[in-house]
Enzyme design. Structure first.
Site, mmCIF file in Angstrom:
data_model
loop_
_atom_site.group_PDB
_atom_site.id
_atom_site.type_symbol
_atom_site.label_atom_id
_atom_site.label_comp_id
_atom_site.label_asym_id
_atom_site.label_seq_id
_atom_site.Cartn_x
_atom_site.Cartn_y
_atom_site.Cartn_z
ATOM 1 N N GLY A 191 113.607 1.869 -1.729
ATOM 2 C CA GLY A 191 113.084 1.088 -2.881
ATOM 3 C C GLY A 191 114.138 0.468 -3.395
ATOM 4 C CG HIS A 192 116.971 0.072 -6.244
ATOM 5 N ND1 HIS A 192 118.585 -0.162 -6.792
ATOM 6 C CD2 HIS A 192 116.645 0.683 -7.409
ATOM 7 C CE1 HIS A 192 118.651 -0.061 -7.994
ATOM 8 N NE2 HIS A 192 117.999 -0.401 -8.344
ATOM 9 C CG PHE A 193 116.031 -4.100 -5.850
ATOM 10 C CD1 PHE A 193 114.740 -3.585 -6.620
ATOM 11 C CD2 PHE A 193 117.345 -3.683 -6.212
ATOM 12 C CE1 PHE A 193 114.968 -2.948 -7.277
ATOM 13 C CE2 PHE A 193 117.139 -3.325 -7.772
ATOM 14 C CZ PHE A 193 116.371 -3.318 -8.489
ATOM 15 C CB ILE A 222 121.672 -3.198 -5.153
ATOM 16 C CG1 ILE A 222 121.599 -4.129 -4.834
ATOM 17 C CG2 ILE A 222 123.177 -2.047 -6.226
ATOM 18 C CD1 ILE A 222 121.699 -5.342 -5.890
#
Length: 161
Positions: free
Chosen positions: A63-65, A70
């Site tokens: 989810g990041h990203f 990252i």
């Protein structure tokens, strides 16, 4: 110095929120592991060195990203705080039998993120004790990758044991 199992015996954190794979060293001039310090000021100058590998399979990267993973800065701060916890071995008779270490993040200052941390990076996390006045311990921390500083912060924690 401490493998993943010993890290788990010391820290209350567990997956998916454990960001220390191992502790490589805890150094203080004139101190040997197993010796207990009586005066909190004697810990000033001690250096904890830990490791964490940012495996591509970590859920946080989903989810990041998506498409451009990252390792979040807030998680880097958490890794620094977790490494800082190991400075408490100076004051505990047997740190791996203790299940009552109560440590809480109190303040984060002078935080800098210099480079992105990506999947599959070996991180070295350093925490130097700069002040300890019970119950607050202050450490100057940094995260390194390939010898370069990627982030840094000064962390204050409240410790009870």
């Amino acid at each position: 110095l401490f493998d993943q199992e010993k890290v788990k015996n010391f820290l209350p954190h567990r997956d998916p929120f454990l960001f220390i794979n191992s502790v490589e060293s805890i150094e203080k001039e004139g101190w040997r592991f197993g010796e207990k310090l009586e005066n909190p000021k004697d810990a000033v100058g001690a250096l904890v060195s830990a490791r964490f590998y940012t495996e591509r399979s970590l859920d946080i990267f989903k989810g990041h990203f998506p498409g451009k993973p990252i390792f979040p800065g807030v998680v880097q701060v958490e890794a620094m705080a977790q490494a800082s916890s190991f400075a408490m071995v100076f004051f505990i008779d047997n740190p791996f039998e203790l299940n009552t270490l109560d440590i809480a993040l109190a303040r984060v200052e002078q935080t800098r993120f210099r480079r992105p941390v990506l999947p599959d990076q070996n991180l070295k996390i350093e925490a130097e004790v700069i002040k300890y006045r019970k119950p607050i311990i202050v450490t100057k921390c940094k995260v390194l990758s390939g010898g370069d500083v990627v982030s840094e912060a000064t962390i204050s924690s409240s410790v009870k044991f």
